[in-house]
Scaffold this motif. Structure first.
Motif, PDB file in Angstrom:
ATOM      1  N   ILE A   1     -18.054  79.403 128.521  1.00 31.59           N
ATOM      2  CA  ILE A   1     -18.255  78.049 129.019  1.00 31.59           C
ATOM      3  C   ILE A   1     -16.911  77.333 128.997  1.00 31.59           C
ATOM      4  N   PHE A   2     -16.672  76.511 130.003  1.00 35.15           N
ATOM      5  CA  PHE A   2     -15.381  75.842 130.081  1.00 35.15           C
ATOM      6  C   PHE A   2     -15.536  74.558 130.888  1.00 35.15           C
ATOM      7  N   THR A   3     -14.874  73.505 130.446  1.00 35.22           N
ATOM      8  CA  THR A   3     -14.904  72.226 131.143  1.00 35.22           C
ATOM      9  C   THR A   3     -13.551  71.963 131.788  1.00 35.22           C
ATOM     10  N   VAL A   4     -13.561  71.807 133.094  1.00 34.84           N
ATOM     11  CA  VAL A   4     -12.355  71.462 133.851  1.00 34.84           C
ATOM     12  C   VAL A   4     -12.272  69.942 133.910  1.00 34.84           C
ATOM     13  N   SER A   5     -11.145  69.392 133.541  1.00 35.70           N
ATOM     14  CA  SER A   5     -11.005  67.935 133.480  1.00 35.70           C
ATOM     15  C   SER A   5      -9.882  67.453 134.395  1.00 35.70           C
ATOM     16  N   ASP A   6      -9.730  66.113 134.443  1.00 35.88           N
ATOM     17  CA  ASP A   6      -8.701  65.465 135.259  1.00 35.88           C
ATOM     18  C   ASP A   6      -8.836  65.792 136.748  1.00 35.88           C
ATOM     19  N   LEU A   7     -10.070  65.935 137.209  1.00 37.12           N
ATOM     20  CA  LEU A   7     -10.317  66.135 138.634  1.00 37.12           C
ATOM     21  C   LEU A   7     -10.428  64.784 139.337  1.00 37.12           C
ATOM     22  N   LYS A   8     -10.394  64.807 140.645  1.00 36.91           N
ATOM     23  CA  LYS A   8     -10.527  63.577 141.413  1.00 36.91           C
ATOM     24  C   LYS A   8     -11.997  63.313 141.721  1.00 36.91           C
ATOM     25  N   PRO A   9     -12.434  62.052 141.641  1.00 36.39           N
ATOM     26  CA  PRO A   9     -13.829  61.738 141.968  1.00 36.39           C
ATOM     27  C   PRO A   9     -14.131  62.018 143.445  1.00 36.39           C
ATOM     28  N   ASP A  10     -15.410  62.327 143.697  1.00 32.14           N
ATOM     29  CA  ASP A  10     -15.893  62.537 145.050  1.00 32.14           C
ATOM     30  C   ASP A  10     -15.026  63.530 145.825  1.00 32.14           C
ATOM     31  N   THR A  11     -14.672  64.622 145.168  1.00 34.43           N
ATOM     32  CA  THR A  11     -13.833  65.646 145.787  1.00 34.43           C
ATOM     33  C   THR A  11     -14.478  67.004 145.567  1.00 34.43           C
ATOM     34  N   GLN A  12     -14.493  67.809 146.614  1.00 33.24           N
ATOM     35  CA  GLN A  12     -15.083  69.140 146.496  1.00 33.24           C
ATOM     36  C   GLN A  12     -14.036  70.135 146.001  1.00 33.24           C
ATOM     37  N   TYR A  13     -14.413  70.906 144.976  1.00 33.47           N
ATOM     38  CA  TYR A  13     -13.554  71.940 144.405  1.00 33.47           C
ATOM     39  C   TYR A  13     -14.269  73.283 144.475  1.00 33.47           C
ATOM     40  N   TYR A  14     -13.480  74.330 144.611  1.00 38.85           N
ATOM     41  CA  TYR A  14     -13.995  75.695 144.601  1.00 38.85           C
ATOM     42  C   TYR A  14     -13.574  76.359 143.293  1.00 38.85           C
ATOM     43  N   PHE A  15     -14.522  77.065 142.672  1.00 41.50           N
ATOM     44  CA  PHE A  15     -14.276  77.673 141.371  1.00 41.50           C
ATOM     45  C   PHE A  15     -14.527  79.179 141.458  1.00 41.50           C
ATOM     46  N   ASP A  16     -13.573  79.936 140.953  1.00 44.66           N
ATOM     47  CA  ASP A  16     -13.710  81.390 140.868  1.00 44.66           C
ATOM     48  C   ASP A  16     -13.485  81.845 139.437  1.00 44.66           C
ATOM     49  N   MET A  17     -14.207  82.887 139.056  1.00 43.56           N
ATOM     50  CA  MET A  17     -14.091  83.432 137.705  1.00 43.56           C
ATOM     51  C   MET A  17     -13.771  84.922 137.810  1.00 43.56           C
ATOM     52  N   PHE A  18     -12.798  85.363 137.015  1.00 45.00           N
ATOM     53  CA  PHE A  18     -12.415  86.770 137.006  1.00 45.00           C
ATOM     54  C   PHE A  18     -12.462  87.302 135.582  1.00 45.00           C
ATOM     55  N   ALA A  19     -13.158  88.422 135.400  1.00 49.50           N
ATOM     56  CA  ALA A  19     -13.160  89.118 134.119  1.00 49.50           C
ATOM     57  C   ALA A  19     -12.002  90.105 134.123  1.00 49.50           C
ATOM     58  N   VAL A  20     -11.132  90.001 133.124  1.00 50.93           N
ATOM     59  CA  VAL A  20      -9.929  90.825 133.072  1.00 50.93           C
ATOM     60  C   VAL A  20      -9.993  91.718 131.846  1.00 50.93           C
ATOM     61  N   ASN A  21      -9.900  93.019 132.046  1.00 46.37           N
ATOM     62  CA  ASN A  21      -9.817  93.976 130.942  1.00 46.37           C
ATOM     63  C   ASN A  21      -8.383  93.942 130.415  1.00 46.37           C
ATOM     64  N   THR A  22      -8.198  93.417 129.212  1.00 47.81           N
ATOM     65  CA  THR A  22      -6.839  93.248 128.694  1.00 47.81           C
ATOM     66  C   THR A  22      -6.174  94.571 128.348  1.00 47.81           C
ATOM     67  N   ASN A  23      -6.957  95.640 128.246  1.00 46.27           N
ATOM     68  CA  ASN A  23      -6.365  96.965 128.008  1.00 46.27           C
ATOM     69  C   ASN A  23      -5.719  97.506 129.278  1.00 46.27           C
ATOM     70  N   THR A  24      -6.395  97.297 130.415  1.00 55.44           N
ATOM     71  CA  THR A  24      -5.908  97.848 131.682  1.00 55.44           C
ATOM     72  C   THR A  24      -5.269  96.797 132.583  1.00 55.44           C
ATOM     73  N   ASN A  25      -5.463  95.499 132.259  1.00 57.76           N
ATOM     74  CA  ASN A  25      -4.996  94.382 133.083  1.00 57.76           C
ATOM     75  C   ASN A  25      -5.630  94.403 134.479  1.00 57.76           C
ATOM     76  N   MET A  26      -6.811  95.020 134.590  1.00 58.46           N
ATOM     77  CA  MET A  26      -7.529  95.091 135.859  1.00 58.46           C
ATOM     78  C   MET A  26      -8.719  94.141 135.806  1.00 58.46           C
ATOM     79  N   SER A  27      -9.098  93.592 136.963  1.00 58.02           N
ATOM     80  CA  SER A  27     -10.049  92.483 136.979  1.00 58.02           C
ATOM     81  C   SER A  27     -11.154  92.705 137.993  1.00 58.02           C
ATOM     82  N   THR A  28     -12.259  91.969 137.773  1.00 55.88           N
ATOM     83  CA  THR A  28     -13.400  91.953 138.684  1.00 55.88           C
ATOM     84  C   THR A  28     -13.811  90.503 138.915  1.00 55.88           C
TER      85      THR A  28
END
Length: 567
Positions: free
Chosen positions: A297-324
């Motif tokens: 869970i994470f809260t993004v702050s200091d955004l602008k009111p009434d503005t559309q934002y796109y959010f992406d999440m990536f899981a990164v294997n820190t052993n291989t540095n490869m992501s999904t």
């Protein structure tokens, strides 16, 4: 295992006067080889079980090789485009008898080798055009010389390749959970709280996983590699990143993120090319990335009111540095306190985001007298409840899933209040249009039945015939196909991105055709299409998009079809 003998390298690979040995699965030897940067980045050999990074000049193809020595070998190849679409294909040709199987490893005379190597291009196994992360997977591959050809026709670009002969045990890319969507659990004027289900790679396999969030105002991203490319200056030439490089070029404090220890450091993989192209390490201020460890869970702050934002999440294997990549989402921050109701403009499509169990109020006040008013609603994910009141009187109260249009009787100087209530399952996204001019609306008209019908008796091993209903208005219809696994079901459909995404998000290779049709006789407003060039015994997901005059597209209900296995 993947193996390429030195004699074969001398003939096929432009590696200079000193032959290079193929990177092996021996961990100690491979680590030694990977530390030799000249060896690792100059070779055209794909190492078994390691992701490599490289680049392409525009309109200049690049080729990689590897050898599978034994028949019935499992094989998986993954190609990740970064900042531009790629064209790539995988092909195989038979090995000369002396070049396969057990060998001494001693180089043979060059003239003898030339007699052994065929000039044939080989058999094409797979090809793809687009910017998706695409895979070739085979549980039983033949022995032979495999070659991977890549081309970028748009611009110089960066990409990644991963190949393995042990896909079951490697699993370098983090696995996605059953529901890979990002939930917006809280929405404020300047904050958005995101939550997501943990990767099974972390919860079950106990491998070290960290999550990286990407925020921007333009669109969702399909890979972390694409994000890193966008973070650099447009059209910059990028050298291959060094293994283990930390991609954290910004100070996120001004955007509401904790300061990064590596912020301000120059990106090590951005260097002037030897061809004179200049690069810049100046970050794009509208795109931000932060890695937050293994929190869900994470809260993004200091955004602008009434503005559309796109959010992406990536899981990164820190052993291989490869992501999904998780399935991205978007949200519009709340308006300032004085703006509690969204004003709908006549004939203009408005995007609306509603948090879980939340509600949104919209106001429509036609500027001229009118006899009728039409409300068109396109729910992108789960169903939403809509209520419409005219001057306080309730006219409409219904649940909307997919696309619905409601036509109500008008009244002079009337004002309409629309209440939208979100789903209990999660956040809702939708598009809504209100108009007093039905003939000029952006939403295309739809028949009551938006199913695609498949004719079982017309199925062959290479084609299927389908039909769908149209309307009395002339519209453009585009049909797309996508091959899916035989066990594809309704549960897997839930993992798809939201239904408001149109044909522009599809691969070019998925497109079958586009055509216009209509009929004044509504009983005859039906069209059929035969989709050819399919593979025997394969399952395909078919989608029909109808595109309105304003460019807004609506997708019919997807149809799963399967070709005959024997004809």
């Amino acid at each position: 295992m993947l193996l390429l003998h030195c004699p074969l390298l001398l003939l096929l690979l432009p590696l200079g006067s000193r032959p290079q040995k193929f990177p092996t699965r021996d961990e100690e030897l491979f680590q030694m080889q990977i530390r030799d940067k000249a060896f690792f980045h100059d070779t055209s050999v794909i190492p078994d079980g390691a992701e490599i990074s490289s680049y392409l000049f525009r309109d200049t193809p690049k080729r990689y090789f590897f050898v599978v020595e034994e028949d019935n070998t499992p094989l998986a190849v993954t190609v990740t485009p970064c900042d531009a679409p790629l064209e790539w294909k995988l092909s195989v040709q038979e090995l000369p008898e002396e070049a396969s199987g057990e060998g001494s490893g001693d180089p043979e005379p060059l003239e003898q080798q030339k007699q052994q190597i065929t000039s044939e291009e080989g058999t094409e196994l797979f090809s793809y055009k687009g910017n998706d992360v695409e895979y070739f997977v085979s549980s039983s591959s033949p022995s032979g010389l495999y070659q991977l050809d890549l081309l970028s026709t748009e611009k110089d670009t960066h990409f990644k390749v991963y190949a393995t002969t042990t896909p079951e045990s490697d699993q370098p890319y983090p696995e996605l959970p059953y529901d890979p969507r990002i939930d917006v659990t809280s929405l404020g004027r300047t904050t958005v709280t995101l939550a997501w289900k943990p990767s099974p790679t972390a919860s079950l396999l106990k491998q070290p996983i960290q999550y990286c969030i990407v925020i921007n105002k333009e669109h969702n991203f399909k890979s972390l590699c694409a994000v890193e490319a966008k973070l650099s200056s447009d059209d910059a030439f990028m050298m291959a990143p060094k293994p283990g490089l930390d991609f954290s070029p910004f100070d996120f404090a001004h955007f509401g993120f904790p300061a990064d220890n590596n912020s301000g450091k120059e990106r090590g993989f951005l260097k002037p090319s030897k061809f004179g192209r200049q690069t810049s390490s100046k970050p794009r201020v509208d795109l931000h990335k932060v890695c937050i460890g293994n929190k869900n869970i994470f809260t993004v702050s200091d955004l602008k009111p009434d503005t559309q934002y796109y959010f992406d999440m990536f899981a990164v294997n820190t052993n291989t540095n490869m992501s999904t990549a998780y399935v991205g989402t978007f949200a519009r921050t709340k308006e300032e306190a004085k703006q509690k109701t969204v004003e709908l403009k006549d004939g203009k499509v408005t995007d609306v985001f509603i948090k879980r169990k939340g509600a949104k109020f919209l106001r429509f006040a036609p500027v001229s007298s009118h006899q009728k008013v039409t409300f068109s609603v396109h729910s992108c994910l789960d169903a939403v409840q809509i209520q419409v009141r005219r001057d306080g009187k309730l006219l409409l109260s219904q649940s909307v899933e997919g696309v619905r249009q409601f036509q109500l009787r008008g009244k002079a100087k009337a004002k309409y209040l629309v209440r939208l209530k979100g789903s209990k399952k999660g956040a809702s996204m939708l598009k809504i249009l209100a108009t007093t001019r039905p003939n000029k609306q952006s939403f295309p008209s739809l028949p009551e039945d938006t199913r695609i019908k498949a004719f079982d008796k017309l199925r062959t091993c290479s084609s299927v015939t389908v039909a769908w209903l149209g309307t009395q208005e002339r519209n453009k219809f585009c049909i797309y196909k996508r091959e899916v696994d035989d066990n594809y079901n309704e549960e897997q459909k839930k993992r798809e991105q939201n239904q408001c995404l149109g044909p522009d998000t599809r691969k070019k290779s998925d497109k079958v055709l586009c055509k216009y049709f209509h009929s004044q006789n509504i009983q005859k407003a039906v069209t059929t299409e035969t989709i050819r060039g399919l593979q025997p015994g394969k399952s395909y997901l078919l989608d029909v998009y109808v595109i309105g005059h304003g460019g807004h597209s609506v997708k019919y209900q997807s149809k799963l079809v399967k070709t005959r296995k024997f004809c």
